[in-house]
Motif scaffolding. Structure first.
Motif, PDB file in Angstrom:
ATOM      1  N   GLN A   1      89.659  88.686  24.765  1.00  0.00           N
ATOM      2  CA  GLN A   1      90.782  87.771  24.634  1.00  0.00           C
ATOM      3  C   GLN A   1      91.231  87.697  23.175  1.00  0.00           C
ATOM      4  O   GLN A   1      90.414  87.514  22.276  1.00  0.00           O
ATOM      5  N   ASN A   2      92.528  87.829  22.954  1.00  0.00           N
ATOM      6  CA  ASN A   2      93.061  87.883  21.599  1.00  0.00           C
ATOM      7  C   ASN A   2      94.271  86.975  21.419  1.00  0.00           C
ATOM      8  O   ASN A   2      95.027  86.719  22.368  1.00  0.00           O
ATOM      9  N   VAL A   3      94.445  86.522  20.163  1.00  0.00           N
ATOM     10  CA  VAL A   3      95.696  85.890  19.734  1.00  0.00           C
ATOM     11  C   VAL A   3      96.252  86.716  18.577  1.00  0.00           C
ATOM     12  O   VAL A   3      95.496  87.288  17.789  1.00  0.00           O
ATOM     13  N   ASP A   4      97.577  86.784  18.477  1.00  0.00           N
ATOM     14  CA  ASP A   4      98.206  87.636  17.472  1.00  0.00           C
ATOM     15  C   ASP A   4      98.120  87.070  16.068  1.00  0.00           C
ATOM     16  O   ASP A   4      98.174  87.822  15.092  1.00  0.00           O
ATOM     17  N   TYR A   5      98.019  85.754  15.957  1.00  0.00           N
ATOM     18  CA  TYR A   5      98.010  85.150  14.628  1.00  0.00           C
ATOM     19  C   TYR A   5      97.255  83.826  14.665  1.00  0.00           C
ATOM     20  O   TYR A   5      97.147  83.162  15.695  1.00  0.00           O
ATOM     21  N   VAL A   6      96.680  83.473  13.502  1.00  0.00           N
ATOM     22  CA  VAL A   6      96.015  82.185  13.317  1.00  0.00           C
ATOM     23  C   VAL A   6      96.506  81.493  12.048  1.00  0.00           C
ATOM     24  O   VAL A   6      96.047  80.405  11.713  1.00  0.00           O
ATOM     25  N   SER A   7      97.427  82.123  11.345  1.00  0.00           N
ATOM     26  CA  SER A   7      97.978  81.537  10.127  1.00  0.00           C
ATOM     27  C   SER A   7      98.893  80.363  10.421  1.00  0.00           C
ATOM     28  O   SER A   7      99.221  79.582   9.520  1.00  0.00           O
ATOM     29  N   ARG A   8      99.281  80.216  11.668  1.00  0.00           N
ATOM     30  CA  ARG A   8     100.042  79.059  12.126  1.00  0.00           C
ATOM     31  C   ARG A   8      99.611  78.759  13.551  1.00  0.00           C
ATOM     32  O   ARG A   8      99.078  79.641  14.237  1.00  0.00           O
ATOM     33  N   PRO A   9      99.817  77.550  14.031  1.00  0.00           N
ATOM     34  CA  PRO A   9      99.364  77.209  15.383  1.00  0.00           C
ATOM     35  C   PRO A   9     100.219  77.880  16.454  1.00  0.00           C
ATOM     36  O   PRO A   9     101.292  78.416  16.181  1.00  0.00           O
TER      37      PRO A   9
ATOM     38  N   THR B   1      93.060  78.317  17.236  1.00  0.00           N
ATOM     39  CA  THR B   1      93.873  78.465  18.445  1.00  0.00           C
ATOM     40  C   THR B   1      93.079  79.077  19.594  1.00  0.00           C
ATOM     41  O   THR B   1      93.284  78.725  20.767  1.00  0.00           O
ATOM     42  N   ALA B   2      92.173  79.984  19.276  1.00  0.00           N
ATOM     43  CA  ALA B   2      91.394  80.647  20.328  1.00  0.00           C
ATOM     44  C   ALA B   2      90.605  79.640  21.142  1.00  0.00           C
ATOM     45  O   ALA B   2      90.435  79.824  22.361  1.00  0.00           O
ATOM     46  N   TYR B   3      90.102  78.578  20.518  1.00  0.00           N
ATOM     47  CA  TYR B   3      89.353  77.573  21.273  1.00  0.00           C
ATOM     48  C   TYR B   3      90.251  76.828  22.259  1.00  0.00           C
ATOM     49  O   TYR B   3      89.782  76.389  23.315  1.00  0.00           O
ATOM     50  N   GLU B   4      91.525  76.647  21.928  1.00  0.00           N
ATOM     51  CA  GLU B   4      92.436  76.003  22.863  1.00  0.00           C
ATOM     52  C   GLU B   4      92.561  76.830  24.140  1.00  0.00           C
ATOM     53  O   GLU B   4      92.590  76.293  25.251  1.00  0.00           O
ATOM     54  N   HIS B   5      92.620  78.152  23.976  1.00  0.00           N
ATOM     55  CA  HIS B   5      92.701  79.021  25.149  1.00  0.00           C
ATOM     56  C   HIS B   5      91.361  79.100  25.875  1.00  0.00           C
ATOM     57  O   HIS B   5      91.325  79.148  27.118  1.00  0.00           O
ATOM     58  N   MET B   6      90.272  79.115  25.130  1.00  0.00           N
ATOM     59  CA  MET B   6      88.960  79.114  25.761  1.00  0.00           C
ATOM     60  C   MET B   6      88.773  77.867  26.620  1.00  0.00           C
ATOM     61  O   MET B   6      88.237  77.934  27.732  1.00  0.00           O
ATOM     62  N   LEU B   7      89.221  76.734  26.126  1.00  0.00           N
ATOM     63  CA  LEU B   7      89.123  75.483  26.874  1.00  0.00           C
ATOM     64  C   LEU B   7      89.831  75.591  28.218  1.00  0.00           C
ATOM     65  O   LEU B   7      89.319  75.130  29.249  1.00  0.00           O
ATOM     66  N   ALA B   8      90.998  76.207  28.223  1.00  0.00           N
ATOM     67  CA  ALA B   8      91.769  76.353  29.460  1.00  0.00           C
ATOM     68  C   ALA B   8      91.080  77.269  30.464  1.00  0.00           C
ATOM     69  O   ALA B   8      91.355  77.186  31.671  1.00  0.00           O
TER      70      ALA B   8
ATOM     71  N   GLY C   1      89.993  86.112  18.291  1.00  0.00           N
ATOM     72  CA  GLY C   1      89.795  85.733  19.677  1.00  0.00           C
ATOM     73  C   GLY C   1      88.343  85.537  20.043  1.00  0.00           C
ATOM     74  O   GLY C   1      87.524  85.094  19.221  1.00  0.00           O
ATOM     75  N   TYR C   2      87.989  85.909  21.272  1.00  0.00           N
ATOM     76  CA  TYR C   2      86.647  85.708  21.816  1.00  0.00           C
ATOM     77  C   TYR C   2      86.484  86.620  23.018  1.00  0.00           C
ATOM     78  O   TYR C   2      87.412  87.357  23.392  1.00  0.00           O
ATOM     79  N   VAL C   3      85.317  86.591  23.648  1.00  0.00           N
ATOM     80  CA  VAL C   3      85.054  87.391  24.843  1.00  0.00           C
ATOM     81  C   VAL C   3      84.691  86.454  25.982  1.00  0.00           C
ATOM     82  O   VAL C   3      83.896  85.530  25.812  1.00  0.00           O
ATOM     83  N   SER C   4      85.277  86.694  27.136  1.00  0.00           N
ATOM     84  CA  SER C   4      85.030  85.889  28.327  1.00  0.00           C
ATOM     85  C   SER C   4      84.355  86.754  29.383  1.00  0.00           C
ATOM     86  O   SER C   4      84.846  87.850  29.701  1.00  0.00           O
TER      87      SER C   4
END
Length: 535
Positions: free
Chosen positions: A505-513, A185-192, A489-492
């Motif tokens: 940058q963080n997401v709360d979960y990756v166990s589901r999309p 999911t983090a890559y989807e946000h990175m793409l944006a 997540g990742y760092v921008s």
């Protein structure tokens, strides 16, 4: 960087772009070869020039990397049956490529052909040169009648461009994308976010056998030979979010341990009973598959178990990135793995995480740099973080504190060479950290000489927590640590001549999309100042 004129490709590219065979062939006179079924090309031997495939051959997508002021590397691999060895016959195939100034591919500026050989899993590495600096380009491949997804990449500013005249750059960095433990999911946000360049700092794949109780499952057992490593890379590359991020910007990659074997050191396996000569055979297989699946230059092509991956990426005189290898040349962990009291073993002067040759190269690069920002893009945390409460000291022995004298030598080089604005970016640890770096925590050289941004994992370790169980201990025992978080997540980063701005940058979960993105902390480093400041 001119992002307003550079639309981001779709997140989930749908097969081949709509482009006629005639249009593609018209892009280059050299592609007249495609009118014949096969051809003998120089010392390449027999090369299939108009193959047919049992399925779409560009199943792993395309990628670009290692950009310069006049070019970049383009990559793809023909794999119509990606998880079963690729599904290609044991023969070479001619792959055509072209680069254009526009997304519609009407202004073609470079084109040619490369041979995809079965010896290298039908992968293709194209080194494009002679393009305009500091701008976006689009590219695609063609094999037989099949056309790859269309993707974009960019060139950097020339090396002689002063920092103030170099275009500011948006850089993201990531690491640790265990396929089994979560969605990307983090890559989807990175793409944006539309970054100009992406750094991946290791653990692109994981080597363990498949498990039934995780979010997704690896195919096969623990990977040991080249065919196993190829299938594992292919499984990761089939993820649509990862493909889309590769299609959107150039990547600069380096490895950590899981591309071969957890916590390996040089020719020493994590499994101590494995003899070095046996482990080097495994390392050779892993390095070959890594090269076959990454957008890196042919100069990095491995020879057996040896592969030079440390290198420099520059953007004008604004920023130099020294990309390091902290696995291949290190000595064995002095105190073993895990959290240990450093002791005398970690202080041994002959214990090294870089090796003599790479350290000499690094000093030369830093000493000759005229960049405003000088970055070490590397794998394991450099800050000496005490993870035990009270007077007891425990540090991670697989990280730089396990090689304390090498750690001090690098930080001392920043000072002795008068390196401008040194920054370290790091992966590996599945958590976010923001650290001030000092040479000697226990001596009289405790002033900050550099800063370190540590990025958490894309998916490794599964759903994380915002406040780790040892958060209070870490923050109390380590004044150098300014932020600590264990979510995914990742760092921008935004880099300009006056300052470096980093968002965690963080997401709360990756166990589901579908997890939303949130910025959990932001820091800045001002030009000609030492230490992190809260943004």
């Amino acid at each position: 960087m001119k992002s307003s004129t550079s639309p981001v490709p779709q997140l989930y590219p749908q097969g081949s772009p709509s482009l006629s065979r005639r249009t593609f062939l018209g892009g280059s006179a050299s592609l007249i070869f495609a009118l014949t079924a096969s051809k003998v090309l120089g010392n390449q031997g027999f090369v299939r020039n108009h193959p047919t495939f049992p399925a779409y051959p560009f199943s792993l997508g395309v990628a670009s990397g290692d950009p310069t002021a006049d070019g970049f590397v383009l990559w793809t691999r023909l794999a119509p049956i990606p998880l079963m060895g690729g599904g290609m016959p044991n023969e070479s195939v001619l792959v055509h490529w072209r680069v254009a100034e526009d997304e519609a591919m009407t202004k073609v500026v470079a084109s040619g052909s490369e041979v995809a050989s079965p010896d290298w899993a039908h992968s293709v590495h194209v080194e494009v040169e002679g393009l305009k600096p500091d701008r976006w380009y689009w590219y695609e491949f063609k094999a037989g009648s099949e056309i790859s997804p269309r993707a974009r990449t960019r060139t950097m500013c020339p090396l002689d461009t002063p920092a103030e005249k170099t275009t500011p750059i948006k850089m993201t960095f990531a690491s640790c994308q265990h396929y089994e433990t979560g969605h990307y999911t983090a890559y989807e946000h990175m793409l944006a976010e539309n970054p100009d360049i992406v750094f991946h700092l290791g653990d692109y794949i994981y080597e363990n056998k498949g498990r039934e109780d995780l979010v997704r499952k690896h195919i096969g057992n623990e990977i040991m030979v080249v065919d196993d490593y190829r299938n594992r890379h292919a499984q990761y590359k089939t993820d649509p979010a990862l493909q889309a991020m590769h299609h959107a910007a150039p990547w600069v990659v380096t490895w950590d341990d899981h591309e071969v074997d957890n916590n390996y050191a040089g020719d020493i396996s994590e499994k101590l009973k494995v003899k070095p000569e046996s482990f080097l055979k495994r390392r050779a297989a892993a390095y070959q598959a890594y090269y076959e699946h990454m957008p890196i230059r042919r100069s990095a092509m491995p020879t057996g178990p040896d592969m030079q991956i440390y290198r420099t990426i520059s953007h004008g005189q604004l920023v130099n990135f020294q990309v390091l290898d902290t696995r291949q040349f290190r000595t064995d962990q002095p105190n073993g793995d895990g959290l240990k009291t450093p002791g005398e073993a970690a202080m041994r002067p002959d214990a090294t995480i870089l090796g003599t040759v790479q350290k000499k190269w690094l000093d030369q690069q830093l000493g000759n740099s005229n960049a405003r920002w000088n970055v070490l893009a590397q794998q394991v945390m450099m800050a000496r973080v005490d993870r035990a409460p009270g007077e007891e000291v425990k540090c991670a022995m697989d990280q730089w504190p396990g090689y304390e004298m090498d750690r001090r030598r690098v930080l001392q080089s920043f000072r002795d060479l008068k390196v401008s604005n040194p920054v370290v970016i790091t992966g590996d640890i599945h958590s976010h950290w923001a650290n001030d770096l000092v040479v000697d925590f226990e001596g009289n050289k405790a002033e900050t000489v550099a800063v370190e941004f540590v990025g958490t994992s894309i998916s490794s370790a599964g759903d994380g927590i915002a406040i780790p169980e040892d958060h209070e201990t870490v923050m109390k025992e380590n004044s150098c640590v300014k932020f600590y978080n264990k979510q995914r997540g990742y760092v921008s980063c935004q880099i300009d001549p006056k300052r470096w701005h980093a968002d965690y940058q963080n997401v709360d979960y990756v166990s589901r999309p579908g997890a939303p993105l949130k910025t959990t902390a932001s820091f800045v480093v001002e030009d000609k100042t030492s230490g992190l400041q809260i943004a």
